[in-house]
Design a protein around this motif. Structure first.
Motif, PDB file in Angstrom:
ATOM      1  N   GLN A  69      -6.039   3.979  -3.854  1.00 18.95           N
ATOM      2  CA  GLN A  69      -6.730   4.908  -4.748  1.00 18.95           C
ATOM      3  C   GLN A  69      -7.464   4.179  -5.873  1.00 18.95           C
ATOM      4  N   GLN A  75      -7.131  -3.096  -8.512  1.00 16.74           N
ATOM      5  CA  GLN A  75      -6.015  -3.646  -7.739  1.00 16.74           C
ATOM      6  C   GLN A  75      -5.694  -5.080  -8.160  1.00 16.74           C
ATOM      7  N   SER A  90       0.808  -1.218   0.000  1.00 15.55           N
ATOM      8  CA  SER A  90       0.000   0.000   0.000  1.00 15.55           C
ATOM      9  C   SER A  90       0.842   1.268   0.000  1.00 15.55           C
ATOM     10  N   HIS A  91       2.095   1.195   0.483  1.00 13.74           N
ATOM     11  CA  HIS A  91       2.939   2.384   0.579  1.00 13.74           C
ATOM     12  C   HIS A  91       3.737   2.646  -0.690  1.00 13.74           C
ATOM     13  N   LEU A  92       3.590   1.758  -1.692  1.00 13.28           N
ATOM     14  CA  LEU A  92       4.307   1.919  -2.945  1.00 13.28           C
ATOM     15  C   LEU A  92       3.336   2.245  -4.071  1.00 13.28           C
ATOM     16  N   SER A  93       3.808   3.030  -5.038  1.00 13.67           N
ATOM     17  CA  SER A  93       2.979   3.325  -6.203  1.00 13.67           C
ATOM     18  C   SER A  93       2.715   2.052  -6.988  1.00 13.67           C
ATOM     19  N   ASP A 120       1.056   5.991 -11.433  1.00 13.54           N
ATOM     20  CA  ASP A 120       1.579   6.798 -10.325  1.00 13.54           C
ATOM     21  C   ASP A 120       0.647   6.845  -9.123  1.00 13.54           C
ATOM     22  N   LYS A 121      -0.463   6.168  -9.204  1.00 12.91           N
ATOM     23  CA  LYS A 121      -1.368   6.125  -8.057  1.00 12.91           C
ATOM     24  C   LYS A 121      -0.916   5.051  -7.057  1.00 12.91           C
ATOM     25  N   TYR A 122      -1.602   5.004  -5.935  1.00 12.79           N
ATOM     26  CA  TYR A 122      -1.316   4.013  -4.896  1.00 12.79           C
ATOM     27  C   TYR A 122      -2.491   3.043  -4.810  1.00 12.79           C
ATOM     28  N   ASN A 176       5.126  -1.161  -7.310  1.00 11.76           N
ATOM     29  CA  ASN A 176       4.662  -2.508  -6.972  1.00 11.76           C
ATOM     30  C   ASN A 176       5.052  -3.514  -8.060  1.00 11.76           C
TER      31      ASN A 176
END
Length: 252
Positions: A145, A151, A99-102, A140-142, A106
């Motif tokens: 988002q 996902q 979750s902390h990486l774009s 560039d989203k996470y 990932n």
């Protein structure tokens, strides 16, 4: 779907057993899977199908029996395990994205760390894969988002980034809202026709009937049916499979 002449065996499981305490999840399971084949693994909840899938990359260590992946025995030998995990990609029902990486990060993380790909090449490949799964604008989203369906498509792209010979899917649509299921199945359908070896644990019977070359039906840790979709869905041999199909018939 592929032709009726599958290539060489790429996964061989022989007399595989797995226990969780007193509960025996797999009971002398034997099956051979062929290069380029798409297999749907179906059955009621708790039947052993996901446990079997997880033994194929040692997320669950089998207690006895033998598993050979692309000529390499799967056991406690870390060198063998690393070699197999470079060739076997897995897509989970819960996405398992960082979750902390774009999104881009990932996808590039494993190729850069495991295959030692340089960042520029890894990013080019990641963007190509995002385009393949229809998410080129999301790099560039996470993860949080994105919708669940998006996902899961990222998770598929991440698995493909390692150029696996085999893709394992563990109920990839079960955590999704109904309206998001088709977008994931569409990507999986394209992959199935691309020639990659796929094993898919799924409750999506329509998908299994349309796309799979082979259906394996588990119940109580045992393979009760191993046949073609036409035979399984029209005339399953085992009464337990007949009952199962009668209960899920509305899904296809």
């Amino acid at each position: 779907m592929k032709d009726d002449n599958p290539a060489r065996p790429i996964i061989q499981a022989r007399q595989v057993n797995k226990r969780f305490g007193a509960f025996q999840a797999l009971k002398n399971v034997s099956a051979t899977f062929y290069e380029g084949q798409v297999t749907a693994i179906v059955g009621p909840s708790g039947s052993g199908k996901s446990t079997f899938l997880r033994t194929l990359n040692r997320l669950e260590a089998h207690d006895s029996g033998e598993i050979v992946i692309d000529g390499i025995e799967l056991n406690s030998n870390l060198k063998n395990l690393d070699a197999i995990r470079r060739e076997v990609g897995m897509v989970f029902q819960s996405f398992n994205l960082f979750s902390h990486l774009s999104i881009l990060r990932n996808i590039t993380l494993a190729p850069m760390r495991v295959r030692k790909m340089d960042r520029a090449d890894a990013e080019v490949k990641a963007r190509q894969l995002l385009e393949r799964v229809g998410l080129q604008s999301q790099a560039d989203k996470y993860p949080l988002q994105l919708s669940g369906g998006q996902q899961q498509r990222v998770a598929i792209a991440r698995a493909l980034a390692m150029d696996p010979k085999i893709l394992l899917f563990d109920e990839p649509t079960s955590a999704l809202d109904p309206e998001m299921v088709n977008e994931v199945l569409s990507v999986m359908r394209e992959l199935a026709y691309s020639g990659i070896t796929m094993l898919v644990v799924t409750h999506e019977m329509g998908f299994a009937r349309e796309v799979a070359d082979r259906i394996i039906f588990f119940d109580h840790g045992v393979i009760l049916e191993d046949t073609t979709p036409d035979v399984f869905f029209s005339n399953p041999a085992h009464e337990r499979a007949q009952v199962f199909l009668s209960q899920v018939r509305h899904g296809f």
